[in-house]
Design an enzyme around this catalytic site. Structure first.
Site, PDB file in Angstrom:
ATOM      1  N   GLU A  66       0.858  -1.203   0.000  1.00 49.98           N
ATOM      2  CA  GLU A  66       0.000   0.000   0.000  1.00 49.98           C
ATOM      3  C   GLU A  66       0.889   1.245   0.000  1.00 49.98           C
ATOM      4  N   PRO A  67       0.295   2.401  -0.311  1.00 46.37           N
ATOM      5  CA  PRO A  67       1.112   3.619  -0.357  1.00 46.37           C
ATOM      6  C   PRO A  67       1.908   3.830   0.937  1.00 46.37           C
ATOM      7  N   ASN A  68       1.325   3.526   2.082  1.00 49.92           N
ATOM      8  CA  ASN A  68       2.031   3.771   3.351  1.00 49.92           C
ATOM      9  C   ASN A  68       2.532   2.510   4.039  1.00 49.92           C
ATOM     10  N   HIS A  69       2.418   1.365   3.356  1.00 53.55           N
ATOM     11  CA  HIS A  69       2.882   0.105   3.966  1.00 53.55           C
ATOM     12  C   HIS A  69       3.467  -0.811   2.905  1.00 53.55           C
ATOM     13  N   ARG A 114      36.661  -8.520 -29.260  1.00 54.22           N
ATOM     14  CA  ARG A 114      37.113  -7.121 -29.273  1.00 54.22           C
ATOM     15  C   ARG A 114      38.610  -7.033 -28.919  1.00 54.22           C
ATOM     16  N   GLN A 148      44.502  -9.320 -17.728  1.00 53.57           N
ATOM     17  CA  GLN A 148      44.220  -9.894 -16.403  1.00 53.57           C
ATOM     18  C   GLN A 148      42.972  -9.271 -15.762  1.00 53.57           C
ATOM     19  N   GLU A 184       9.209  -8.008  -3.598  1.00 55.56           N
ATOM     20  CA  GLU A 184       9.209  -9.317  -2.913  1.00 55.56           C
ATOM     21  C   GLU A 184      10.094  -9.295  -1.678  1.00 55.56           C
TER      22      GLU A 184
HETATM   23  P1  TGC Z   1       5.786 -12.214  11.160  1.00 55.00           P
HETATM   24  O1  TGC Z   1       5.227 -12.100  12.549  1.00 55.00           O
HETATM   25  O2  TGC Z   1       7.216 -12.541  10.984  1.00 55.00           O
HETATM   26  O3  TGC Z   1       4.941 -13.353  10.366  1.00 55.00           O
HETATM   27  C1  TGC Z   1       3.522 -13.377  10.359  1.00 55.00           C
HETATM   28  C2  TGC Z   1       3.101 -14.810  10.091  1.00 55.00           C
HETATM   29  O4  TGC Z   1       3.551 -15.208   8.796  1.00 55.00           O
HETATM   30  C3  TGC Z   1       4.454 -16.328   8.888  1.00 55.00           C
HETATM   31  N1  TGC Z   1       5.508 -16.085   7.898  1.00 55.00           N
HETATM   32  C4  TGC Z   1       5.597 -16.744   6.742  1.00 55.00           C
HETATM   33  N2  TGC Z   1       4.875 -17.749   6.228  1.00 55.00           N
HETATM   34  C5  TGC Z   1       5.215 -18.198   4.998  1.00 55.00           C
HETATM   35  N3  TGC Z   1       6.206 -17.668   4.274  1.00 55.00           N
HETATM   36  C6  TGC Z   1       6.944 -16.625   4.746  1.00 55.00           C
HETATM   37  N4  TGC Z   1       7.921 -16.088   3.997  1.00 55.00           N
HETATM   38  C7  TGC Z   1       6.655 -16.132   6.043  1.00 55.00           C
HETATM   39  N5  TGC Z   1       7.182 -15.143   6.804  1.00 55.00           N
HETATM   40  C8  TGC Z   1       6.469 -15.131   7.934  1.00 55.00           C
HETATM   41  C9  TGC Z   1       4.955 -16.306  10.315  1.00 55.00           C
HETATM   42  O5  TGC Z   1       5.347 -17.594  10.722  1.00 55.00           O
HETATM   43  C10 TGC Z   1       3.719 -15.826  11.051  1.00 55.00           C
HETATM   44  O6  TGC Z   1       2.812 -16.905  11.131  1.00 55.00           O
HETATM   45  P2  TGC Z   1       1.823 -17.058  12.399  1.00 55.00           P
HETATM   46  O7  TGC Z   1       1.144 -18.358  12.188  1.00 55.00           O
HETATM   47  O8  TGC Z   1       2.709 -17.032  13.616  1.00 55.00           O
HETATM   48  O9  TGC Z   1       0.899 -15.887  12.341  1.00 55.00           O
HETATM   49  O10 TGC Z   1       5.348 -10.903  10.389  1.00 55.00           O
HETATM   50  P3  TGC Z   1       5.895  -9.421  10.480  1.00 55.00           P
HETATM   51  O11 TGC Z   1       4.718  -8.505  10.476  1.00 55.00           O
HETATM   52  O12 TGC Z   1       6.889  -9.288  11.607  1.00 55.00           O
HETATM   53  O13 TGC Z   1       6.619  -9.203   9.083  1.00 55.00           O
HETATM   54  C11 TGC Z   1       7.781  -9.821   8.806  1.00 55.00           C
HETATM   55  C12 TGC Z   1       8.374  -9.373   7.443  1.00 55.00           C
HETATM   56  C13 TGC Z   1       8.961  -7.995   7.530  1.00 55.00           C
HETATM   57  C14 TGC Z   1       9.472 -10.365   7.156  1.00 55.00           C
HETATM   58  C15 TGC Z   1       7.349  -9.454   6.320  1.00 55.00           C
HETATM   59  O14 TGC Z   1       6.285  -8.640   6.526  1.00 55.00           O
HETATM   60  C16 TGC Z   1       7.959  -9.206   4.960  1.00 55.00           C
HETATM   61  O15 TGC Z   1       8.401 -10.148   4.333  1.00 55.00           O
HETATM   62  N6  TGC Z   1       7.976  -7.924   4.434  1.00 55.00           N
HETATM   63  C17 TGC Z   1       8.359  -7.646   3.060  1.00 55.00           C
HETATM   64  C18 TGC Z   1       7.106  -7.334   2.251  1.00 55.00           C
HETATM   65  C19 TGC Z   1       7.141  -7.931   0.895  1.00 55.00           C
HETATM   66  O16 TGC Z   1       7.910  -8.825   0.573  1.00 55.00           O
HETATM   67  N7  TGC Z   1       6.231  -7.492   0.055  1.00 55.00           N
HETATM   68  C20 TGC Z   1       6.108  -8.041  -1.261  1.00 55.00           C
HETATM   69  C21 TGC Z   1       4.853  -7.557  -1.951  1.00 55.00           C
HETATM   70  S1  TGC Z   1       4.422  -8.514  -3.385  1.00 55.00           S
HETATM   71  C22 TGC Z   1       5.578  -8.122  -4.538  1.00 55.00           C
HETATM   72  O17 TGC Z   1       6.502  -7.440  -4.321  1.00 55.00           O
HETATM   73  C23 TGC Z   1       5.369  -8.725  -5.866  1.00 55.00           C
HETATM   74  S2  TGC Z   1       6.490  -8.286  -7.081  1.00 55.00           S
HETATM   75  C24 TGC Z   1       6.100  -9.457  -8.196  1.00 55.00           C
HETATM   76  C25 TGC Z   1       6.797  -9.438  -9.489  1.00 55.00           C
HETATM   77  O18 TGC Z   1       6.537  -8.522 -10.309  1.00 55.00           O
HETATM   78  O19 TGC Z   1       7.567 -10.407  -9.772  1.00 55.00           O
HETATM   79  P1  FAD Z   2       9.786   0.812   2.101  1.00 58.15           P
HETATM   80  O1  FAD Z   2       9.174  -0.288   2.880  1.00 58.15           O
HETATM   81  O2  FAD Z   2       9.319   2.198   2.341  1.00 58.15           O
HETATM   82  O3  FAD Z   2      11.368   0.741   2.332  1.00 58.15           O
HETATM   83  C1  FAD Z   2      12.245   1.807   1.915  1.00 58.15           C
HETATM   84  C2  FAD Z   2      13.658   1.454   2.380  1.00 58.15           C
HETATM   85  O4  FAD Z   2      13.669   1.313   3.809  1.00 58.15           O
HETATM   86  C3  FAD Z   2      14.152   0.130   1.816  1.00 58.15           C
HETATM   87  O5  FAD Z   2      15.513   0.233   1.522  1.00 58.15           O
HETATM   88  C4  FAD Z   2      13.959  -0.850   2.960  1.00 58.15           C
HETATM   89  O6  FAD Z   2      14.869  -1.936   2.921  1.00 58.15           O
HETATM   90  C5  FAD Z   2      14.212   0.053   4.166  1.00 58.15           C
HETATM   91  N1  FAD Z   2      13.543  -0.468   5.366  1.00 58.15           N
HETATM   92  C6  FAD Z   2      12.211  -0.606   5.588  1.00 58.15           C
HETATM   93  N2  FAD Z   2      11.987  -1.146   6.801  1.00 58.15           N
HETATM   94  C7  FAD Z   2      13.212  -1.363   7.356  1.00 58.15           C
HETATM   95  C8  FAD Z   2      13.651  -1.925   8.582  1.00 58.15           C
HETATM   96  N3  FAD Z   2      12.782  -2.414   9.497  1.00 58.15           N
HETATM   97  N4  FAD Z   2      14.975  -1.968   8.823  1.00 58.15           N
HETATM   98  C9  FAD Z   2      15.868  -1.522   7.891  1.00 58.15           C
HETATM   99  N5  FAD Z   2      15.516  -0.994   6.701  1.00 58.15           N
HETATM  100  C10 FAD Z   2      14.194  -0.927   6.454  1.00 58.15           C
HETATM  101  N6  FAD Z   2       3.777  -5.214  -4.325  1.00 58.15           N
HETATM  102  C11 FAD Z   2       2.659  -5.992  -4.383  1.00 58.15           C
HETATM  103  O7  FAD Z   2       1.943  -6.159  -3.396  1.00 58.15           O
HETATM  104  N7  FAD Z   2       2.314  -6.614  -5.547  1.00 58.15           N
HETATM  105  C12 FAD Z   2       3.023  -6.480  -6.675  1.00 58.15           C
HETATM  106  O8  FAD Z   2       2.686  -7.061  -7.707  1.00 58.15           O
HETATM  107  C13 FAD Z   2       4.183  -5.647  -6.651  1.00 58.15           C
HETATM  108  N8  FAD Z   2       4.892  -5.428  -7.798  1.00 58.15           N
HETATM  109  C14 FAD Z   2       5.916  -4.502  -7.783  1.00 58.15           C
HETATM  110  C15 FAD Z   2       6.521  -4.151  -8.998  1.00 58.15           C
HETATM  111  C16 FAD Z   2       7.532  -3.196  -9.016  1.00 58.15           C
HETATM  112  C17 FAD Z   2       8.133  -2.779 -10.316  1.00 58.15           C
HETATM  113  C18 FAD Z   2       7.995  -2.647  -7.805  1.00 58.15           C
HETATM  114  C19 FAD Z   2       9.129  -1.655  -7.808  1.00 58.15           C
HETATM  115  C20 FAD Z   2       7.390  -2.978  -6.606  1.00 58.15           C
HETATM  116  C21 FAD Z   2       6.331  -3.902  -6.577  1.00 58.15           C
HETATM  117  N9  FAD Z   2       5.640  -4.210  -5.395  1.00 58.15           N
HETATM  118  C22 FAD Z   2       4.528  -5.021  -5.428  1.00 58.15           C
HETATM  119  C23 FAD Z   2       5.957  -3.501  -4.167  1.00 58.15           C
HETATM  120  C24 FAD Z   2       7.199  -4.030  -3.444  1.00 58.15           C
HETATM  121  O9  FAD Z   2       6.963  -5.257  -2.852  1.00 58.15           O
HETATM  122  C25 FAD Z   2       7.619  -2.974  -2.423  1.00 58.15           C
HETATM  123  O10 FAD Z   2       8.136  -1.874  -3.156  1.00 58.15           O
HETATM  124  C26 FAD Z   2       8.643  -3.474  -1.431  1.00 58.15           C
HETATM  125  O11 FAD Z   2       8.076  -4.467  -0.592  1.00 58.15           O
HETATM  126  C27 FAD Z   2       9.253  -2.361  -0.580  1.00 58.15           C
HETATM  127  O12 FAD Z   2       8.270  -1.512  -0.091  1.00 58.15           O
HETATM  128  P2  FAD Z   2       8.425   0.096  -0.298  1.00 58.15           P
HETATM  129  O13 FAD Z   2       8.740   0.344  -1.716  1.00 58.15           O
HETATM  130  O14 FAD Z   2       7.215   0.713   0.280  1.00 58.15           O
HETATM  131  O15 FAD Z   2       9.698   0.481   0.532  1.00 58.15           O
END
Ligand code: TGC
Ligand code: FAD
Length: 392
Positions: A140-143, A276, A287, A371
Site C-alpha cells: 500500500e502507499p504507506n505500507h 574485441r 588480467q 518481494e
Molecule cells: P511475522 O510475525 O514474521 O509473520 C507473520 C506470520 O507469517 C508467517 N511467515 C511466513 N509464512 C510463509 N512464508 C513466509 N515467507 C513467512 N514469513 C512469515 C509467520 O510464521 C507468522 O505466522 P503465524 O502463524 O505465527 O501468524 O510478520 P511481520 O509482520 O513481523 O513481518 C515480517 C516481514 C517484515 C518479514 C514481512 O512482513 C515481509 O516479508 N515484508 C516484506 C514485504 C514484501 O515482501 N512485500 C512483497 C509484496 S508482493 C511483490 O513485491 C510482488 S512483485 C512481483 C513481481 O513482479 O515479480
Molecule cells: P519501504 O518499505 O518504504 O522501504 C524503503 C527502504 O527502507 C528500503 O531500503 C527498505 O529496505 C528500508 N527499510 C524498511 N523497513 C526497514 C527496517 N525495518 N529496517 C531496515 N531498513 C528498512 N507489491 C505488491 O503487493 N504486488 C506487486 O505485484 C508488486 N509489484 C511490484 C513491482 C515493481 C516494479 C515494484 C518496484 C514494486 C512492486 N511491489 C509489489 C511492491 C514491493 O513489494 C515494495 O516496493 C517493497 O516491498 C518495498 O516496499 P516500499 O517500496 O514501500 O519500501
C-alpha cells in the site's frame, strides 16, 4: 533476425543434477525466449510497452502455474522445473518473468492453496492459458516492507463485503482480470479475496515513467466501496501468513530467475571480450578482464548450486522461508553486480540496447526491491539465526 549464440554457463556440471524432463522443459522455454523475446524486447523497453502477445504464448508454453495440478490446468511439474522456467524467462527480461511469477505464485498458487473448489475451477484453468491475467495486491502507499500495517478494509455487509483501500506498485494491475487482494476484516485480521475487473468502484490506474521493468505493466488497485460477493473470500486462511506463503513461492522463483539474467550478461561479455581487440590483443587476454569474468562465473556457479539445493528442499516441502530469503537476496545482488561488471567489459557498447546489460541492470533494481527488499531479507536471516527480530 540475427542468430542467437547463447552458451549457457555450467561450470560445475550442475546439468548432471537435472533430469531429462527438466532439460526438455528448459530447452523449450529457451527456444521460445530466443524466438519471441530476444528479437524485440529492447524495443518494448524503449517504448515502455507491455508485449501483450506473450501472455497467450506463455500459456501455451505451460509457464503459468507449472506446478499446479493438471486437473486445474497446470502442468503438475516439480519445483526445479518451475525454477528453470523462471531462469529462462528472466534471461529474456525480468518483465516476462515478473508476469509469469505473479500469475503462477501470487495468483494461481493462493487460489489453489487457499481457495474453495468453486474458486479453483472458476479461475485456475483460464489463468493457466492466459485467457485471464491476475494481480496480487499487498503493498500500500504507506505500507511496503511492513504489510502488517495495511489500511485496506473489508466490512461485512450481509451477503457481501464492502472493500475500501488502495494498493500500489502492483504488477499486471492495468491489465488484470482478477486480483488477489489482502485486506483486514472487522476484527483487524488479514484476509484474502478475489476482486474482478468490472466490479463497481474498482479501478487500476497505470504507473508511468518507470526506468525499470519498462516492459512490465505496473499500477494501483483502488477500491472505493467495492461490493465483493462472500464467495470470493478465501475461507480459512487468516493473518499475514497467507500473503507471506505466496511470497515464499514467488521469491523462490526469483532466486532462480535472476540467474538467467546474470548468465545472459556473462555469456555476452565473454563472447565480446574474445572478439574485441585493444592494444593488439583480445580484451579477454587482459588480467583485469579475466578477474571480472572469473569472479562472475564463480558467483553464478554458487547461485546455481544454492537454487538447485533449495529446489530439492522445496520438492520435499522442507525449504524454510528464511532459506528462500537467503537465496533471493544473494542471487539478486549477484545478478545486479554481474550486470554492472559485465557492462564494463563492453565499454561504451555496453550502454546501448544492442546488448542486454543496461536493461537487465535497470530491471534488477526493481527485483532487489520487490518481494522484500535486500535489507529486509538480511533481517529475516538475522532473525532466523539469532531468534531476535530487528524489525520493530
Ligand atoms: P511475522 O510475525 O514474521 O509473520 C507473520 C506470520 O507469517 C508467517 N511467515 C511466513 N509464512 C510463509 N512464508 C513466509 N515467507 C513467512 N514469513 C512469515 C509467520 O510464521 C507468522 O505466522 P503465524 O502463524 O505465527 O501468524 O510478520 P511481520 O509482520 O513481523 O513481518 C515480517 C516481514 C517484515 C518479514 C514481512 O512482513 C515481509 O516479508 N515484508 C516484506 C514485504 C514484501 O515482501 N512485500 C512483497 C509484496 S508482493 C511483490 O513485491 C510482488 S512483485 C512481483 C513481481 O513482479 O515479480
Ligand atoms: P519501504 O518499505 O518504504 O522501504 C524503503 C527502504 O527502507 C528500503 O531500503 C527498505 O529496505 C528500508 N527499510 C524498511 N523497513 C526497514 C527496517 N525495518 N529496517 C531496515 N531498513 C528498512 N507489491 C505488491 O503487493 N504486488 C506487486 O505485484 C508488486 N509489484 C511490484 C513491482 C515493481 C516494479 C515494484 C518496484 C514494486 C512492486 N511491489 C509489489 C511492491 C514491493 O513489494 C515494495 O516496493 C517493497 O516491498 C518495498 O516496499 P516500499 O517500496 O514501500 O519500501
Amino acid at each position: 533476425m540475427a542468430t542467437i549464440r547463447y552458451n549457457a554457463p555450467d561450470y560445475y556440471q550442475v546439468d548432471e543434477l537435472l533430469t531429462d524432463e527438466h532439460k526438455l522443459i528448459r530447452g523449450s522455454v529457451r527456444d521460445w525466449v530466443n524466438r519471441a523475446v530476444m528479437p524485440e524486447i529492447d524495443d518494448y523497453n524503449h517504448r515502455h510497452e507491455f508485449p501483450v502477445h506473450v501472455v497467450k504464448e506463455l500459456g501455451e508454453l505451460g509457464a503459468f502455474g507449472p506446478y499446479i495440478p493438471e486437473k486445474y490446468g497446470g502442468a503438475g511439474l516439480d519445483q526445479i522445473s518451475y525454477g528453470l522456467i523462471m531462469q529462462e524467462l528472466e534471461r529474456g527480461d525480468s518483465s516476462i518473468r515478473s508476469l509469469a511469477s505473479v500469475q503462477s505464485s501470487l495468483v494461481m498458487y493462493p487460489i489453489y492453496k487457499f481457495g474453495t473448489e468453486a474458486q479453483r475451477m472458476k479461475y485456475l484453468p483460464k489463468l493457466a492459458t492466459g485467457e485471464m491475467i491476475g494481480a496480487f495486491g499487498l503493498t500500500e502507499p504507506n505500507h511496503g516492507s511492513d504489510p502488517g500495517g495495511m489500511l485496506s478494509r473489508i466490512t461485512d455487509a450481509g451477503d457481501h463485503y464492502i472493500l475500501n483501500g488502495a494498493k500500489m506498485w502492483i504488477t499486471n494491475s492495468p491489465i488484470c482480470h482478477v486480483a488477489v487482494v489482502w485486506a483486514k476484516d472487522d476484527a483487524g485480521v488479514v484476509r484474502g479475496l478475489l476482486v474482478e475487473r468490472g466490479m463497481e468502484g474498482f479501478t487500476t490506474p497505470e504507473t508511468h515513467k518507470k526506468w525499470s521493468l519498462r516492459s512490465s505493466s505496473t499500477g494501483e488497485l483502488v477500491f472505493d466501496n467495492v461490493k465483493v460477493p462472500k464467495e470470493n473470500l478465501f475461507p480459512d486462511i487468516k493473518g499475514l501468513k497467507g500473503p507471506l506463503t505466496c511470497l515464499s513461492s514467488a521469491r523462490y522463483g526469483i532466486a532462480w530467475g535472476v540467474i538467467g539474467a546474470a548468465m545472459d550478461c556473462y555469456d555476452t561479455a565473454l563472447q565480446y571480450s574474445l572478439e574485441r581487440k585493444q592494444f593488439g590483443k583480445p580484451l579477454a587476454g587482459f588480467q583485469l578482464t579475466q578477474k571480472k569474468l572469473a569472479e562472475i562465473i564463480t558467483e553464478i556457479t554458487k547461485a546455481q548450486l544454492l537454487t538447485w539445493r533449495l529446489g530439492v528442499l522445496r520438492n520435499e516441502d522442507r525449504a524454510t522461508p528464511a532459506q528462500i530469503s537467503m537465496a533471493k537476496r544473494n542471487n539478486v545482488k549477484m545478478a545486479l553486480d554481474t550486470a554492472r561488471e559485465s557492462r564494463q567489459i563492453l565499454g561504451a557498447m555496453g550502454i546501448t540496447g544492442d546488448f542486454p546489460m543496461m536493461r537487465h541492470m535497470m530491471n534488477l533494481e526493481s527485483v532487489i526491491t520487490y518481494e522484500g527488499t535486500h535489507d529486509i531479507h538480511l533481517l529475516i536471516t538475522g532473525n532466523d539465526i539469532t531468534g531476535e527480530s530487528a524489525f520493530t
